[in-house]
Design a protein around this motif. Structure first.
Motif, PDB file in Angstrom:
ATOM      1  N   LEU A 163     -51.445 -22.852   4.091  1.00 21.45           N
ATOM      2  CA  LEU A 163     -51.681 -21.433   3.844  1.00 21.45           C
ATOM      3  C   LEU A 163     -53.150 -21.171   3.518  1.00 21.45           C
ATOM      4  O   LEU A 163     -53.757 -20.216   4.021  1.00 21.45           O
ATOM      5  CB  LEU A 163     -50.809 -20.948   2.681  1.00 21.45           C
ATOM      6  N   TRP A 164     -53.710 -22.008   2.671  1.00 24.11           N
ATOM      7  CA  TRP A 164     -55.093 -21.829   2.218  1.00 24.11           C
ATOM      8  C   TRP A 164     -56.068 -21.840   3.397  1.00 24.11           C
ATOM      9  O   TRP A 164     -57.002 -21.029   3.451  1.00 24.11           O
ATOM     10  CB  TRP A 164     -55.448 -22.940   1.234  1.00 24.11           C
ATOM     11  N   ASP A 165     -55.850 -22.716   4.338  1.00 22.04           N
ATOM     12  CA  ASP A 165     -56.742 -22.804   5.496  1.00 22.04           C
ATOM     13  C   ASP A 165     -56.695 -21.542   6.351  1.00 22.04           C
ATOM     14  O   ASP A 165     -57.664 -21.223   7.048  1.00 22.04           O
ATOM     15  CB  ASP A 165     -56.373 -24.014   6.357  1.00 22.04           C
ATOM     16  N   ARG A 166     -55.584 -20.812   6.297  1.00 25.15           N
ATOM     17  CA  ARG A 166     -55.452 -19.599   7.096  1.00 25.15           C
ATOM     18  C   ARG A 166     -55.943 -18.356   6.357  1.00 25.15           C
ATOM     19  O   ARG A 166     -56.134 -17.308   6.969  1.00 25.15           O
ATOM     20  CB  ARG A 166     -53.983 -19.391   7.479  1.00 25.15           C
ATOM     21  N   ALA A 167     -56.117 -18.441   5.052  1.00 22.08           N
ATOM     22  CA  ALA A 167     -56.479 -17.277   4.245  1.00 22.08           C
ATOM     23  C   ALA A 167     -57.983 -17.011   4.290  1.00 22.08           C
ATOM     24  O   ALA A 167     -58.778 -17.892   4.623  1.00 22.08           O
ATOM     25  CB  ALA A 167     -56.015 -17.488   2.804  1.00 22.08           C
ATOM     26  N   GLU A 168     -58.356 -15.781   3.917  1.00 26.55           N
ATOM     27  CA  GLU A 168     -59.748 -15.343   3.946  1.00 26.55           C
ATOM     28  C   GLU A 168     -60.332 -15.282   2.536  1.00 26.55           C
ATOM     29  O   GLU A 168     -59.691 -14.737   1.623  1.00 26.55           O
ATOM     30  CB  GLU A 168     -59.850 -13.957   4.585  1.00 26.55           C
ATOM     31  N   PRO A 169     -61.533 -15.835   2.316  1.00 27.22           N
ATOM     32  CA  PRO A 169     -62.155 -15.810   0.983  1.00 27.22           C
ATOM     33  C   PRO A 169     -62.318 -14.392   0.448  1.00 27.22           C
ATOM     34  O   PRO A 169     -62.568 -13.446   1.194  1.00 27.22           O
ATOM     35  CB  PRO A 169     -63.526 -16.463   1.232  1.00 27.22           C
ATOM     36  N   TRP A 170     -62.168 -14.260  -0.870  1.00 25.74           N
ATOM     37  CA  TRP A 170     -62.271 -12.954  -1.533  1.00 25.74           C
ATOM     38  C   TRP A 170     -62.807 -13.157  -2.934  1.00 25.74           C
ATOM     39  O   TRP A 170     -62.350 -14.029  -3.666  1.00 25.74           O
ATOM     40  CB  TRP A 170     -60.884 -12.297  -1.588  1.00 25.74           C
ATOM     41  N   MET A 171     -63.796 -12.337  -3.300  1.00 29.93           N
ATOM     42  CA  MET A 171     -64.368 -12.423  -4.644  1.00 29.93           C
ATOM     43  C   MET A 171     -64.239 -11.107  -5.383  1.00 29.93           C
ATOM     44  O   MET A 171     -65.012 -10.811  -6.286  1.00 29.93           O
ATOM     45  CB  MET A 171     -65.830 -12.865  -4.564  1.00 29.93           C
ATOM     46  N   GLY A 172     -63.252 -10.309  -4.996  1.00 29.48           N
ATOM     47  CA  GLY A 172     -62.994  -9.070  -5.706  1.00 29.48           C
ATOM     48  C   GLY A 172     -63.620  -7.836  -5.101  1.00 29.48           C
ATOM     49  O   GLY A 172     -63.510  -6.744  -5.664  1.00 29.48           O
ATOM     50  N   GLU A 173     -64.269  -7.979  -3.935  1.00 24.28           N
ATOM     51  CA  GLU A 173     -64.868  -6.808  -3.304  1.00 24.28           C
ATOM     52  C   GLU A 173     -63.780  -5.845  -2.818  1.00 24.28           C
ATOM     53  O   GLU A 173     -62.635  -6.229  -2.616  1.00 24.28           O
ATOM     54  CB  GLU A 173     -65.776  -7.206  -2.138  1.00 24.28           C
ATOM     55  N   ARG A 174     -64.184  -4.597  -2.637  1.00 30.07           N
ATOM     56  CA  ARG A 174     -63.233  -3.604  -2.141  1.00 30.07           C
ATOM     57  C   ARG A 174     -62.822  -3.941  -0.718  1.00 30.07           C
ATOM     58  O   ARG A 174     -63.464  -4.738  -0.052  1.00 30.07           O
ATOM     59  CB  ARG A 174     -63.849  -2.197  -2.178  1.00 30.07           C
TER      60      ARG A 174
END
Length: 246
Positions: A163-174
């Protein structure tokens, strides 16, 4: 590789099909119906956590819950524990989860988002896994499996990494402002589910739509991408940059 992917993505069905009475007495797998039971086990393992915590949350989380968890998780991160968390793409539009993601990322946690075709899960140090046994959709009673069997925990960890490999990085941006795209958000969700091998009936159930609506969306995707078959549509999806969008 395709066969391996199918086996990994069927883990939810595997747990749903386990005999519950047998699970209650089998070594390393315990079925629970009360969330308090799972929370007690989580607290016990987190008190002795040594290396990492992996979590996945397909549903929206309450503001009060997130504020309490960030205090606990900040202390954990400061001790050197590695943390990875997966949220649904919709979390990018919600204030409480954006604030949690910013705070957690600032202390070293890694956060990603993806279309929520996964169950709620938690893996601690590859020693314990907590897996919900309910489908994505309307709220149901809290129930699932506490897994401490080493082999089964390893399978859960492998599934999480998939799952992790398919997910997109996010740091809290809108939520990203998207324009001039061929696909819509719903279309991309359908494409991801098609990529996972889901049937029209499965997609309709998980997304809360009718079969007719799913078929209309697929027809619209054919027209938008100038394709005329699932195979050609899949080939287009496999190469487009739009697969990186939520």
């Amino acid at each position: 590789m395709a066969q391996h992917q199918v086996r990994i993505t069927s883990i939810t069905t595997l747990f749903a099909g386990l005999d519950r009475m047998a699970a209650e007495t089998s070594g390393g797998i315990v079925y629970f119906e009360d969330a308090a039971v799972a929370n007690d086990m989580i607290a016990r393992y987190m008190d002795t956590m040594r290396s990492h915590l992996y979590t996945a949350h397909p549903d929206a989380r309450q503001s009060a819950q997130l504020k309490a968890s960030i205090v606990r998780e900040t202390r954990m991160l400061q001790r050197g524990i590695k943390m990875k968390t997966i949220y649904p793409d919709a979390a990018r539009t919600r204030t409480a989860e954006r604030e949690w993601a910013r705070a957690a990322s600032a202390h070293g946690a890694e956060v990603r988002t993806m279309v929520p075709n996964y169950v709620r899960m938690l893996v601690i140090d590859e020693r314990c896994a907590i897996i919900s046994d309910r489908d994505i959709g309307p709220a149901q009673p809290s129930s699932g499996y506490i897994i401490t069997h080493p082999g089964m925990v390893r399978i859960c960890t492998t599934f999480y990494r998939f799952l992790w490999d398919r997910a997109e990085p996010w740091m809290g941006e809108r939520v990203r402002q998207i324009s001039d795209t061929v696909t819509t958000g719903r279309g991309r969700e359908i494409l991801r589910k098609m990529e996972d091998g889901q049937t029209i009936d499965q997609m309709a159930r998980v997304m809360g739509l009718s079969r007719g609506t799913i078929n209309k969306e697929i027809k619209a995707l054919y027209e938008a991408t100038n394709t005329s078959s699932h195979f050609a549509l899949g080939a287009w999806w496999g190469t487009t940059e739009e697969r990186k969008l939520p």
